[in-house]
Design a protein around this motif. Structure first.
Motif, PDB file in Angstrom:
ATOM      1  N   THR A  12     -36.846  34.639 -14.086  1.00  0.00           N
ATOM      2  CA  THR A  12     -35.546  35.013 -13.536  1.00  0.00           C
ATOM      3  C   THR A  12     -34.403  34.384 -14.316  1.00  0.00           C
ATOM      4  O   THR A  12     -33.295  34.905 -14.303  1.00  0.00           O
ATOM      5  N   VAL A  60     -30.839  28.872 -12.357  1.00  0.00           N
ATOM      6  CA  VAL A  60     -30.966  30.298 -12.069  1.00  0.00           C
ATOM      7  C   VAL A  60     -29.639  30.848 -11.550  1.00  0.00           C
ATOM      8  O   VAL A  60     -29.161  31.891 -12.005  1.00  0.00           O
ATOM      9  N   TRP A  64     -27.318  33.502 -13.740  1.00  0.00           N
ATOM     10  CA  TRP A  64     -27.033  34.811 -13.154  1.00  0.00           C
ATOM     11  C   TRP A  64     -25.538  35.004 -12.937  1.00  0.00           C
ATOM     12  O   TRP A  64     -25.000  36.079 -13.205  1.00  0.00           O
TER      13      TRP A  64
END
Length: 84
Positions: A12, A60, A64
Motif C-alpha cells: 500500500t 502509509v 497516500w
C-alpha cells in the motif's frame, strides 16, 4: 507485526509512489515534473524515516496524502501563467 501485515503495508505504500512516477511520465510540463519530483523525494524520505522509527501506519497515510494531493493539484490547479 507479522510478515503478512508487513507485506500489506509495503504494497500500500508503493501504490502512490508508482502513481507519482506515472504522473512524471504523463505530465508534459516542466513545473509539474519538478513539483512531482519533489513530492516523490518527500514521500520516499517519509517512508525511510517512518521505517527507521517503526511507525508503519504513519508512512502509509503520509504517502497516500501526498499522492492524492499531487494528482488533485495536477487535475484542477495547474495552469500556465501565460494563459491568464
Amino acid at each position: 507485526m507479522n510478515d503478512k501485515q508487513q507485506l500489506l503495508i509495503n504494497c500500500t505504500s508503493l501504490i502512490p509512489v508508482i502513481g507519482t512516477l506515472i504522473l512524471i511520465k504523463v505530465a508534459n510540463d516542466q513545473l509539474v515534473t519538478m513539483v512531482t519530483a519533489y513530492v516523490l523525494c518527500g514521500e520516499l524520505l517519509g517512508v525511510l524515516v517512518s521505517r527507521i522509527l517503526k511507525l508503519y501506519h504513519i508512512d502509509v497515510v503520509f504517502v497516500w496524502l501526498g499522492g492524492i494531493l499531487l494528482w488533485l493539484w495536477y487535475c484542477f490547479g495547474v495552469q500556465p501563467s501565460y494563459i491568464g
